[in-house]
Motif scaffolding. Structure first.
Motif, PDB file in Angstrom:
ATOM      1  N   PRO A 496      35.309  23.241  45.588  1.00  0.00           N
ATOM      2  CA  PRO A 496      34.584  24.524  45.597  1.00  0.00           C
ATOM      3  C   PRO A 496      34.524  25.119  46.999  1.00  0.00           C
ATOM      4  CG  PRO A 496      33.367  22.831  44.396  1.00  0.00           C
ATOM      5  CD  PRO A 496      34.485  22.129  45.094  1.00  0.00           C
ATOM      6  N   ASN A 497      34.392  26.439  47.038  1.00  0.00           N
ATOM      7  CA  ASN A 497      34.263  27.185  48.295  1.00  0.00           C
ATOM      8  C   ASN A 497      35.448  26.947  49.217  1.00  0.00           C
ATOM      9  OD1 ASN A 497      31.590  28.231  47.669  1.00  0.00           O
ATOM     10  ND2 ASN A 497      30.873  26.138  47.997  1.00  0.00           N
ATOM     11  N   SER A 498      36.640  27.013  48.636  1.00  0.00           N
ATOM     12  CA  SER A 498      37.848  26.827  49.426  1.00  0.00           C
ATOM     13  C   SER A 498      38.842  27.932  49.107  1.00  0.00           C
ATOM     14  CB  SER A 498      38.485  25.463  49.134  1.00  0.00           C
ATOM     15  OG  SER A 498      38.872  25.368  47.774  1.00  0.00           O
ATOM     16  N   SER A 499      39.568  28.369  50.108  1.00  0.00           N
ATOM     17  CA  SER A 499      40.672  29.305  49.895  1.00  0.00           C
ATOM     18  C   SER A 499      41.904  28.499  49.531  1.00  0.00           C
ATOM     19  CB  SER A 499      40.912  30.132  51.155  1.00  0.00           C
ATOM     20  OG  SER A 499      41.146  29.288  52.262  1.00  0.00           O
ATOM     21  N   GLY A 500      42.893  29.171  48.952  1.00  0.00           N
ATOM     22  CA  GLY A 500      44.086  28.435  48.556  1.00  0.00           C
ATOM     23  C   GLY A 500      44.958  29.207  47.606  1.00  0.00           C
ATOM     24  N   LEU A 501      45.693  28.464  46.784  1.00  0.00           N
ATOM     25  CA  LEU A 501      46.663  29.045  45.867  1.00  0.00           C
ATOM     26  C   LEU A 501      46.029  29.343  44.513  1.00  0.00           C
ATOM     27  CD1 LEU A 501      49.654  26.645  46.666  1.00  0.00           C
ATOM     28  CD2 LEU A 501      49.387  29.017  47.448  1.00  0.00           C
ATOM     29  N   GLY A 502      46.702  30.192  43.734  1.00  0.00           N
ATOM     30  CA  GLY A 502      46.265  30.499  42.380  1.00  0.00           C
ATOM     31  C   GLY A 502      46.071  31.987  42.164  1.00  0.00           C
ATOM     32  N   LEU A 503      45.953  32.369  40.894  1.00  0.00           N
ATOM     33  CA  LEU A 503      45.519  33.720  40.585  1.00  0.00           C
ATOM     34  C   LEU A 503      44.148  33.926  41.207  1.00  0.00           C
ATOM     35  CD1 LEU A 503      46.283  33.728  36.738  1.00  0.00           C
ATOM     36  CD2 LEU A 503      47.653  34.845  38.497  1.00  0.00           C
ATOM     37  N   HIS A 504      43.901  35.097  41.760  1.00  0.00           N
ATOM     38  CA  HIS A 504      42.604  35.368  42.389  1.00  0.00           C
ATOM     39  C   HIS A 504      41.866  36.466  41.629  1.00  0.00           C
ATOM     40  CE1 HIS A 504      44.032  32.975  45.767  1.00  0.00           C
ATOM     41  NE2 HIS A 504      42.853  33.079  46.332  1.00  0.00           N
ATOM     42  N   GLU A 505      40.589  36.214  41.358  1.00  0.00           N
ATOM     43  CA  GLU A 505      39.725  37.224  40.761  1.00  0.00           C
ATOM     44  C   GLU A 505      38.630  37.594  41.752  1.00  0.00           C
ATOM     45  OE1 GLU A 505      36.903  38.074  36.863  1.00  0.00           O
ATOM     46  OE2 GLU A 505      37.156  36.010  37.551  1.00  0.00           O
ATOM     47  N   PHE A 506      38.379  38.894  41.884  1.00  0.00           N
ATOM     48  CA  PHE A 506      37.269  39.402  42.681  1.00  0.00           C
ATOM     49  C   PHE A 506      36.356  40.185  41.734  1.00  0.00           C
ATOM     50  CE2 PHE A 506      40.994  39.150  45.455  1.00  0.00           C
ATOM     51  CZ  PHE A 506      40.524  38.328  46.466  1.00  0.00           C
ATOM     52  N   SER A 507      35.176  39.645  41.498  1.00  0.00           N
ATOM     53  CA  SER A 507      34.224  40.268  40.576  1.00  0.00           C
ATOM     54  C   SER A 507      33.058  40.799  41.387  1.00  0.00           C
ATOM     55  CB  SER A 507      33.733  39.244  39.549  1.00  0.00           C
ATOM     56  OG  SER A 507      32.864  39.843  38.615  1.00  0.00           O
ATOM     57  N   VAL A 508      32.790  42.106  41.269  1.00  0.00           N
ATOM     58  CA  VAL A 508      31.770  42.703  42.140  1.00  0.00           C
ATOM     59  C   VAL A 508      30.906  43.707  41.391  1.00  0.00           C
ATOM     60  CG1 VAL A 508      33.255  44.589  42.957  1.00  0.00           C
ATOM     61  CG2 VAL A 508      31.398  43.763  44.409  1.00  0.00           C
ATOM     62  N   GLY A 509      29.668  43.745  41.751  1.00  0.00           N
ATOM     63  CA  GLY A 509      28.689  44.686  41.236  1.00  0.00           C
ATOM     64  C   GLY A 509      27.311  44.224  41.705  1.00  0.00           C
ATOM     65  N   PRO A 510      26.310  45.050  41.581  1.00  0.00           N
ATOM     66  CA  PRO A 510      26.370  46.424  41.097  1.00  0.00           C
ATOM     67  C   PRO A 510      26.619  47.388  42.245  1.00  0.00           C
ATOM     68  CG  PRO A 510      24.105  45.811  41.494  1.00  0.00           C
ATOM     69  CD  PRO A 510      24.935  44.616  41.878  1.00  0.00           C
ATOM     70  N   LEU A 511      27.112  48.579  41.917  1.00  0.00           N
ATOM     71  CA  LEU A 511      27.190  49.616  42.941  1.00  0.00           C
ATOM     72  C   LEU A 511      25.787  50.070  43.312  1.00  0.00           C
ATOM     73  CD1 LEU A 511      28.833  51.518  44.706  1.00  0.00           C
ATOM     74  CD2 LEU A 511      28.921  53.129  42.793  1.00  0.00           C
ATOM     75  N   SER A 512      24.899  50.155  42.306  1.00  0.00           N
ATOM     76  CA  SER A 512      23.508  50.542  42.583  1.00  0.00           C
ATOM     77  C   SER A 512      22.638  50.127  41.401  1.00  0.00           C
ATOM     78  CB  SER A 512      23.410  52.057  42.815  1.00  0.00           C
ATOM     79  OG  SER A 512      22.169  52.407  43.357  1.00  0.00           O
ATOM     80  N   MET A 513      22.091  48.938  41.496  1.00  0.00           N
ATOM     81  CA  MET A 513      21.298  48.416  40.381  1.00  0.00           C
ATOM     82  C   MET A 513      20.596  47.147  40.863  1.00  0.00           C
ATOM     83  SD  MET A 513      20.040  48.650  37.459  1.00  0.00           S
ATOM     84  CE  MET A 513      20.027  48.530  35.678  1.00  0.00           C
ATOM     85  N   PHE A 514      19.958  46.421  39.960  1.00  0.00           N
ATOM     86  CA  PHE A 514      19.259  45.207  40.347  1.00  0.00           C
ATOM     87  C   PHE A 514      20.242  44.051  40.551  1.00  0.00           C
ATOM     88  CE2 PHE A 514      19.511  44.635  35.723  1.00  0.00           C
ATOM     89  CZ  PHE A 514      19.820  43.289  35.609  1.00  0.00           C
ATOM     90  N   TYR A 515      19.783  43.054  41.258  1.00  0.00           N
ATOM     91  CA  TYR A 515      20.515  41.795  41.337  1.00  0.00           C
ATOM     92  C   TYR A 515      19.542  40.654  41.078  1.00  0.00           C
ATOM     93  CZ  TYR A 515      18.483  40.526  45.863  1.00  0.00           C
ATOM     94  OH  TYR A 515      17.612  40.193  46.876  1.00  0.00           O
TER      95      TYR A 515
END
Length: 662
Positions: A496-515
């Motif tokens: 975990p928490n390592s860079s490397g090989l593989g398909l990469h997904e970047f999931s981001v939100g919210p632009l303006s909402m709760f967290y």
């Protein structure tokens, strides 16, 4: 001994204050609205009852006794009154103050809930915006409800100077309620990589830049921004316009500070543009859905900032998600309220979106997924709501047969020269590392996910492109990689928490909402490897920049070999500040790669490992520990429930077996 009435008063007062705080500053959930109002009724009733019961006895006591309480007891009484909501036995103004606090908190909740709906129905809003832009065309959508302003003439000119000739694209003679008074117009015969102005005869105007001509020098660069989920005036501010969207303004400030060359050319918005059911669903008719879109487009935040950096002039491309229909929607495209929800989505967003795939397999009029190319990248914008079935069942589908077939065709099709990236966007994350609401993501459709991933791994091995996955929905950020099993990576490469090989997904939100400061994302196997997780921030978005540059063929090599590459940099912004940057590349000089001294994994993948180039996110602190612990509670509760269920059925089976033997 504490009386029941005092206990009820203190409990209801605490419920008002906690629920109001959570509702206005943390999570605007619909459950808090009835809790606040019901608690206020109970509180006021209990305060009135306490006042009536204490009044006669209080008068007699004042006449015959002196106050013998110590200063500490007096302070304690004030403390109980102001913080606990209990009435003060002597200072009536203190009692009135604590009552007013609870009433005001309830009124603030009412204001947040209703002010935008009551004061801003916005039936008369007129606006215009640009959607998909190609090298020679631009999709324009505008709304004009006033018949006196018709017909509307659409004009455009190059923005290189004030004396450029205006060209007429067309005239719109009539608009009606069938499209909520909206229309889309395609501006044609444009020049690639050119700035333009458009002007409408109803006094609406804007600017846009056409995309580069394929295989031109300008086509080696691309910059765009991506995010999801927005709700006006949250966190709540009584002094703010009820339709203000703070996240749009933060994004506008960030983009305005970027050098001209790095300014994004479009926004890829991945769902939940409206929240029909948050904080409260006022209805499910078509008119209710339409009014939500009108309110968002009435926000003053679209025109915030310098004239050349307004968010309304940034082309927005949209995918559909659940809160534009109903929470966790999985009932198809014929069950109500989907048809009512789809109507404004089509008129306001699909009308300006890119074209559908050239071979969509399904009826083109029933397709809400899109493909396009821009510079060094091609895009497939998935619709993960319209065609999905119930998750976590045999033969469950998140895409539907036609969309899955179109996606697999897109993945396996070689790209023309100059395109080195295939970018697939989804409204919900591909990773199953989120352990709350997992089945609402691709984690509820793992069989279909495996089919898609196998096609993507094959494409990366055989087509010389790199595939990037973009998603939203979760109100958190997570970067995840999905290593190709054919690479046979070591256990160290899958930590975990390592860079490397593989398909990469970047999931981001919210632009303006709760967290949620509760940590519900973590790696549990070798299939989904955590790269970075960042839950904090009411406003999060990513800027993706692709450019030709020189990168190392194998960053982990003892003697790295610089190779000319197409380089993608993902920059995460949290509350307007750079929080994290990550870099991926596609070598353009395969001969140099072939002669480089690479590790076995690098040789097998043909693609370099990703690498972190900036990290301002702290992984230490009490909030991280507490958030991680609390985040495990729902999962542990589900586990305990499952164990109890197993014990129950085992006991039941033993009893039945004993009865059969008897």
């Amino acid at each position: 001994m504490v009386s029941v009435q005092r206990l009820v008063a203190a409990t209801s007062s605490t419920a008002i204050r906690l629920a109001a705080f959570v509702f206005l500053r943390w999570i605007p959930g619909h459950h808090f609205v009835p809790l606040v109002f019901t608690s206020l009724v109970v509180y006021l009733s209990s305060i009135a009852s306490l006042g009536r019961a204490a009044q006669p006895r209080g008068r007699r006591a004042n006449q015959s006794q002196t106050d013998t309480r110590s200063p500490a007891q007096s302070v304690d009484s004030v403390f109980k009154t102001l913080l606990g909501g209990l009435p003060h036995t002597k200072l009536k103004w203190l009692t009135y103050t604590t009552v007013v606090i609870n009433v005001v908190l309830t009124l603030l909740c009412l204001d947040f809930l209703t002010r935008g709906h009551l004061l801003y129905p916005n039936d008369d809003i007129a606006f215009s915006r640009i959607g998909y832009v190609s090298p020679t065309t631009a999709n324009l959508v505008f709304r004009e409800p006033e018949a006196a302003h018709l017909p509307v003439t659409v004009m455009y000119q190059e923005a290189t100077g004030v004396f450029e000739t205006w060209h007429e694209e067309g005239i719109v003679y009539s608009l009606d309620n069938s499209t909520d008074f909206t229309v889309s117009v395609t501006i044609q015969n444009l020049k690639p990589s050119t700035s333009y102005r458009y002007s409408l005869s109803n006094n609406r105007s804007g600017t846009f830049v056409t995309s580069p001509k394929p295989e031109s020098p300008e086509a080696s660069r691309l910059s765009f921004v991506t995010s999801s989920c927005l709700k006006p005036n949250f966190p709540y501010n009584i002094l703010s316009h009820p339709l203000r969207v703070p996240g749009i303004e933060l994004m506008t400030d960030v983009l305005a500070k970027l050098p001209e060359l790095l300014r994004p050319t479009f926004m890829l918005f991945l769902g939940d543009f409206i929240y029909i059911d948050v904080p409260y669903r006022f209805g499910s008719s078509m008119s209710h859905y339409r009014s939500e879109y009108r309110r968002i487009y009435s926000s003053p935040s679209w025109s915030y900032g310098p004239a050349e950096s307004r968010a309304i002039d940034l082309p927005w491309l949209h995918t559909l998600d659940d809160h534009e229909i109903e929470n966790d929607w999985s009932q198809g495209n014929t069950t109500s309220p989907y048809p009512e929800a789809a109507d404004p989505f089509i008129h306001y967003h699909v009308a300006a979106n890119p074209p559908i795939p050239s071979t969509p397999v399904a009826d083109p009029h029933n397709v809400t997924y899109f493909t396009f190319t821009n510079g060094p990248a091609s895009f497939f914008m998935l619709d993960t709501r319209t065609y999905r079935t119930e998750p976590a069942r045999e033969n469950s589908t998140i895409l539907g047969h036609a969309q899955l077939h179109s996606l697999l065709t897109y993945i396996s099709t070689p790209e023309r020269p100059g395109i080195h990236w295939k970018i697939v966007s989804s409204s919900v994350p591909f990773t199953k590392n989120w352990h709350v609401g997992t089945t609402d993501t691709w984690g509820g459709f793992t069989d279909e996910r495996r089919i898609v991933f196998e096609a993507m791994w094959r494409a990366e091995r055989e087509l010389g492109v790199r595939i990037i996955l973009l998603s939203g929905d979760r109100h958190e950020f997570a970067a995840t990689r999905f290593p190709d099993p054919a690479l046979s990576l070591s256990a160290e490469d899958l930590q975990p928490n390592s860079s490397g090989l593989g398909l990469h997904e970047f999931s981001v939100g919210p632009l303006s909402m709760f967290y949620l400061p509760v940590r519900t994302y973590r790696q549990t196997d070798d299939e989904d490897v955590t790269v970075k997780y960042a839950p904090q921030g009411n406003s999060k978005f990513g800027i993706i920049d692709i450019v030709d540059d020189v990168e190392d063929a194998d960053p982990n090599a003892v003697a790295p070999v610089p190779v000319r590459s197409s380089v993608l940099t993902y920059s995460l912004y949290v509350d307007g500040e750079v929080a994290w940057k990550y870099r991926l590349s596609v070598p353009l000089d395969q001969d140099a790669v072939a002669h480089a001294s690479l590790s076995d994994s690098a040789k097998a993948s043909r693609l370099p490992s990703g690498r972190v180039i900036e990290d301002n996110i702290s992984e230490l602190g009490w909030d991280v520990v507490l958030g991680s612990a609390v985040g495990r509670v729902p999962e542990l509760a589900i586990w305990a429930l499952g164990k109890c269920q197993d014990v129950y059925f085992d006991l039941l089976e033993r009893v039945q077996k004993a009865e059969r033997l008897s």
